[in-house]
Design an enzyme around this catalytic site. Structure first.
Site, PDB file in Angstrom:
ATOM      1  N   HIS A 195       0.836  -1.215   0.000  1.00  0.00           N
ATOM      2  CA  HIS A 195       0.000   0.000   0.000  1.00  0.00           C
ATOM      3  C   HIS A 195       0.866   1.258   0.000  1.00  0.00           C
ATOM      4  O   HIS A 195       0.511   2.264   0.622  1.00  0.00           O
ATOM      5  CB  HIS A 195      -0.946   0.023   1.201  1.00  0.00           C
ATOM      6  CG  HIS A 195      -1.959  -1.077   1.208  1.00  0.00           C
ATOM      7  ND1 HIS A 195      -3.229  -0.938   0.710  1.00  0.00           N
ATOM      8  CD2 HIS A 195      -1.877  -2.364   1.640  1.00  0.00           C
ATOM      9  CE1 HIS A 195      -3.888  -2.076   0.852  1.00  0.00           C
ATOM     10  NE2 HIS A 195      -3.082  -2.953   1.411  1.00  0.00           N
ATOM     11  N   ASN A 236     -10.320  -2.850   2.403  1.00  0.00           N
ATOM     12  CA  ASN A 236     -10.029  -2.847   0.972  1.00  0.00           C
ATOM     13  C   ASN A 236     -11.309  -2.596   0.182  1.00  0.00           C
ATOM     14  O   ASN A 236     -12.398  -2.605   0.749  1.00  0.00           O
ATOM     15  CB  ASN A 236      -9.455  -4.201   0.546  1.00  0.00           C
ATOM     16  CG  ASN A 236      -7.972  -4.329   0.858  1.00  0.00           C
ATOM     17  OD1 ASN A 236      -7.278  -3.347   1.116  1.00  0.00           O
ATOM     18  ND2 ASN A 236      -7.478  -5.558   0.835  1.00  0.00           N
TER      19      ASN A 236
END
Ligand code: HDE
Length: 696
Positions: A82, A155
Site C-alpha cells: 500500500h 479494501n
C-alpha cells in the site's frame, strides 16, 4: 572582479533581481520572514558562504548545512504494501444507533460527527507507480472518536487472497517486483505471482475479484469499501454480535476499461488522486454509507462457510446490510507528507464495544501494523504526530524514546503509584476490556477443515456478473497469463480455473491459444454449483445513472463554432458534469467568429481516456485537417473502442471516418445535446464491445 555583492535591482513591487540574476521577492506585505528551523531570520537564501567571490564554500555556512541535511532526510521508508496512497479528511456521522448491540459511542450517538482521515491506496506498486494499475485498493478509515482512535483498515474487495497470515509475506513477495531484477512494477502480470497463486487454491475467489473491473475503479469516489474480516460488537452486558463493515459510494460504482487503464497510466499516472483532489476542491464532497451485516453465533453455525475465513463473503441477499451512517470527505490535506505519508493505521486501533474474532488473518494483522510503523516512522512515538494523535484525552506511563514531542509532567511514570494525585488510573467500567471468549484445545499448526472449500464462491462471483463483466474477467486472465513466461505456470493456473468451472478454464485457454493442455489439479472440495447468484456483487447491476461530477471532453480546432461550445458547456454543466476543452494548441483554437476558444488540454496531453464521454466539435476544414493527425485519430478511436458515448458536429465526419467510428446507438451527430447527455448519463455502450474487442 569585484569583491562586493551587487545590490539587488529593484523591479518594483513584484520582483527584484538578485546577485545571481534570480528573481525574488523579499519579506513584507503578506510574506512572512524566511527563517531556519530554529527561527533565525535568513538574510540570503540564494548564495552559500564562500571564501572570496569564487572561493571554496565554508563549513561555517550553517544555513547551507541545515538546509542540505534536512533535505537528505526528507524521505522515510515507504510502506512495504500500500505504498502508493492518497488521503483526505472529513467526518463520519452516525444516522442509526446500534445501541444495545455495542457500547461504542461512535456507533450509538446519532448525529455526532466524528472527524476522520481516510487513505486510499494500491497494494503492489511502489510509491511512484501509476494509480490505475490492476490491483485491490486499500480503503483505510481512521476515526478520531472521543473514546480513542478506531481504524477500519479495509479494501475495496470484500475477500482476500489467503486465509492465514503466515502466508502474507509469500503472497506479497510473489506479487511485488521479482527480487533479482527489480521489476515488473505495480502489476501481478508476471511469473512469480501466478506461480504462487496457482499453487494456493484458496486465492481463487480473490483472483476472480482482481481480474474483474473492481480492480480498475473509475475513481476512489466510485468504489465500495469493506472491513473484510468478521469483527465483534460488544454491548454493556458483554454480549457479542458479529459484524462485517461495508462502505457504499453515494455516486454508485464505476470502473474503467482495461485498455483505458493502460493508457491512463501514461496520460495521467495521478488519475485517481487528481480526481479526488479536484472533487473536494470543487465542493463535490465524496460520500459513502456505512453498512453493517450483523449476525449471531447461530447464523455463523448455520452459514455454509466459516465466518472466520477471509476468503469468503456473506451475500447481501442472505444477510442484508443495515445502513447506519455516512462518511463524507470534505477537506484535502494541507501537506501530503505530514498527513498522508505519516498516517499510521492499525487493526488494533479499536474502541470499547468493538473487538476481534479469531480470523487467523486478522490475528496476524493485529501484530503487523504497529510493528511496521515502528520502523517506517522511526520509533514508538509516531502516535504523537498530529495525524495519528487521538483527539480525546491521553495519559499513560509510557515515556521517552525517539522524537518525544509531549513533555509529560511529574515524577510518576509507573503504576501502581501513590505519590501524585493526578496520575492516570485504569477504569474497569468504561475502559476497553476484551470480549470474554472461552476457548480450549490442543496447540496445533493446522488449517480448519471448515476453510477447505476454495472454489464455490469463486464460481458464485463469476455467475453473479453481467455478460460484459464476465468477458472482462476472462480477458484479464488472458492478459495476465500471457505475460507469464513459464508455460507450466500458465497450464497449472488453467487447471485451477477448471476447478471453478470448465467453461471458464476453456475460455481462458482459448484466449491463450492453449486449448487441450489443461491438466486437472486435484481439489480438496469441488465447487458447488447451487449457490445462487448475488446481484450485489456486480458493478453493472448496482451502477447509478447520472453524469454528476463526471468529465466530458470536447475536441475543438480552428474554425469551430464558439457558440456551439458555449451551448454544450451549458448543457453539460446543467447535467452536473465538467466540460474540458481539448485543442491542437494549448493557447486555444481560433473560432469561426474570430474569438478564441480557451483550451484546458493540448491534444497530445489530453487523451480521451481522461474523459467519461466525448464530443467532437469541428468545422469541415478543422476535421479534414485533423483526419491525418495521429493524436486526433487516436483521440476519437480510443473513445469509440472504450465504449464511450460520442457526440459530434455533422462537419466532424472526416475525422470520425478516419477513426473508424461506426454510427451506432452511442454516436450522436448534430447538436441534440439532450439526447447526447441522456445517453452519456447511462454510462458505456456495452453492446458495442463485441464489435471492437475479441470475446473469448
Ligand atoms: Fe494490510 N498491511 N496486511 N491488509 N493493509 C499494511 O501496514 C498486513 C490485509 C491494508 O493506508 C501495512 O501501515 C498483514 C487485509 C490497508 O496506510 C502492514 C496482512 C486488508 C493498508 C500490513 C494484511 C489489508 C495496509 C503496510 C495479512 C484488507 C494501508 C504499511 C495478515 C482488510 C493502510 C502499514 C494505509 C497496510 C500488514 C492483509 C488492508 C505491513 C500482515 C486482508 C488498507 O502492516
Amino acid at each position: 572582479m569585484s569583491k562586493t555583492k551587487k545590490p539587488a535591482k529593484n523591479l518594483g513591487a513584484e520582483y527584484q533581481i538578485g546577485a545571481g540574476g534570480e528573481l525574488h521577492q523579499t519579506a513584507g506585505g503578506t510574506h512572512p520572514q524566511l527563517t531556519n528551523q530554529r527561527g533565525l531570520v535568513v538574510g540570503d537564501d540564494e548564495n552559500s558562504l564562500k571564501l572570496g567571490e569564487r572561493g571554496p564554500v565554508l563549513i561555517e555556512d550553517h544555513l547551507l548545512v541545515e538546509k542540505t541535511q534536512h533535505f537528505d532526510h526528507e524521505r522515510i521508508p515507504e510502506r512495504i504494501v500500500h505504498a502508493r496512497g492518497f488521503g483526505a479528511k472529513g467526518y463520519f456521522e452516525l444516522t442509526h444507533s446500534l445501541g444495545g448491540i455495542t457500547k461504542a459511542r461512535v456507533l450509538t450517538k446519532v448525529g455526532v460527527k466524528t472527524p476522520v482521515f481516510t487513505r486510499f491506496s494500491t497494494v503492489a506498486g511502489n510509491m511512484g507507480s501509476a494509480d490505475t494499475a490492476r490491483d485491490v485498493r486499500g480503503f483505510a478509515v481512521k476515526m478520531y472518536t472521543d473514546e480513542g482512535n478506531w481504524d477500519i483498515v479495509g479494501n475495496n474487495i470484500p475477500v482476500f487472497f489467503i486465509q492465514d497470515s503466515i502466508k502474507f509475506t509469500d503472497l506479497i513477495h510473489a506479487a511485488k517486483q521479482e527480487p533479482d531484477r527489480g521489476f515488473p512494477q505495480a502489476q501481478t502480470a508476471h511469473d512469480t505471482f501466478w506461480d504462487f497463486v496457482s499453487l494456493v487454491p484458496e486465492s481463487t475467489h480473490m483472483l476472480m475479484w482482481i481480474m474483474s473491473d473492481r480492480a480498475i475503479p473509475r475513481s476512489f469516489r466510485m468504489m465500495e469499501g469493506f472491513g473484510v474480516h468478521t469483527f465483534r460488537l460488544v454491548n454493556e452486558a458483554g454480549d457479542s454480535t458479529y459484524v462485517k463493515f461495508h462502505w457504499r459510494p453515494k455516486l454508485g460504482m464505476a470502473s474503467i476499461i482495461w485498455d483505458e487503464a493502460l493508457k491512463i497510466s501514461g496520460a495521467d499516472p495521478d488519475f485517481h488522486r487528481r480526481d479526488l483532489w479536484n472533487a473536494i476542491n470543487e465542493g463535490n464532497f465524496p460520500e459513502w454509507e456505512l453498512g453493517v451485516q450483523l449476525f449471531d453465533e447461530e447464523f455463523a453455525n448455520k452459514f455454509e462457510f466459516d465466518v472466520l475465513d477471509a476468503t469468503k463473503l456473506i451475500p447481501e441477499e442472505t444477510l442484508p446490510l443495515k445502513i447506519i451512517g455516512r462518511l463524507v470527505l470534505d477537506q484535502n490535506v494541507d501537506n501530503y507528507f505530514a498527513e498522508t505519508e505519516q498516517v499510521a493505521f492499525a487493526t488494533t486501533d479499536v474502541v470499547p464495544g468493538i473487538d476481534f474474532t479469531n480470523d487467523p488473518l486478522l490475528q496476524g494483522r493485529n501484530l503487523s501494523y504497529i510493528d511496521t510503523q515502528l520502523s517506517r516512522l522511526g520509533g514508538p512515538n509516531y502516535e504523537q504526530i498530529p495525524v495519528n494523535a487521538p483527539r480525546c484525552p491521553m495519559a499513560n506511563m509510557q515515556r521517552d524514546g525517539h522524537m518525544t514531542m509531549i513533555p509529560q509532567k511529574g515524577r510518576v511514570s509507573y503504576s501502581p503509584s501513590s505519590l501524585e494525585a493526578d496520575s492516570p488510573r485504569q477504569d474497569p467500567k468504561n475502559g476497553f476490556t476484551s470480549f470474554h471468549a472461552s476457548k480450549s484445545g490442543d496447540k496445533l499448526r493446522v488449517r480448519a477443515e471448515s476453510f477447505s472449500d476454495h472454489f464455490s464462491q469463486a464460481l458464485m462471483f463469476f455467475n453473479s456478473q453481467t455478460e460484459p463483466e464476465q468477458n472482462h474477467i476472462i480477458s484479464a486472465f488472458i492478459f495476465e497469463l500471457s505475460k507469464v513466461e513459464t508455460k507450466a505456470v500458465r497450464t497449472r493456473m488453467l487447471g485451477q480455473l477448471a476447478n471453478v468451472s470448465s467453461e471458464i478454464s476453456q475460455r481462458v485457454a482459448n484466449g491463450l491459444g492453449m486449448l487441450g493442455v489443461t491438466k486437472a489439479i486435484p481439489a480438496k472440495v469441488a465447487a458447488r454449483t447451487d449457490l445462487p447468484a448475488s446481484d450485489a456483487l456486480s458493478i453493472h447491476k448496482k451502477s447509478k445513472p447520472g453524469l454528476k461530477t463526471k468529465v466530458v471532453g470536447c475536441l475543438v480546432g480552428d474554425g469551430s463554432d464558439a457558440r456551439a461550445v458555449l451551448a454544450l458547456r451549458k448543457a453539460v454543466t446543467v447535467a452536473g458534469a465538467n466540460l474540458k476543452i481539448v485543442a491542437p494548441k494549448i493557447g486555444g483554437a481560433a473560432a469561426l467568429d474570430g474569438t478564441i476558444i480557451e483550451a484546458d488540454f493540448q491534444l497530445a496531453g489530453g487523451s480521451s481516456v481522461l474523459f467519461d464521454a466525448v464530443y467532437v466539435l469541428l468545422s469541415k476544414e478543422g476535421a479534414t485537417k485533423l483526419s491525418t493527425e495521429g493524436a486526433a485519430i487516436a483521440w476519437v478511436h480510443d473513445a469509440f473502442v472504450h465504449l464511450k458515448v460520442l457526440g459530434a458536429s455533422a462537419a466532424a465526419k472526416p475525422l470520425l471516418d478516419a477513426a473508424g467510428v461506426v454510427r451506432d446507438a452511442g454516436v450522436v451527430i448534430g447538436d441534440d445535446h439532450k439526447t447526447y447527455l441522456n445517453k452519456a448519463s447511462k454510462g458505456r455502450i456495452w453492446s458495442r464491445e463485441p464489435s471492437v474487442r475479441s470475446v473469448f
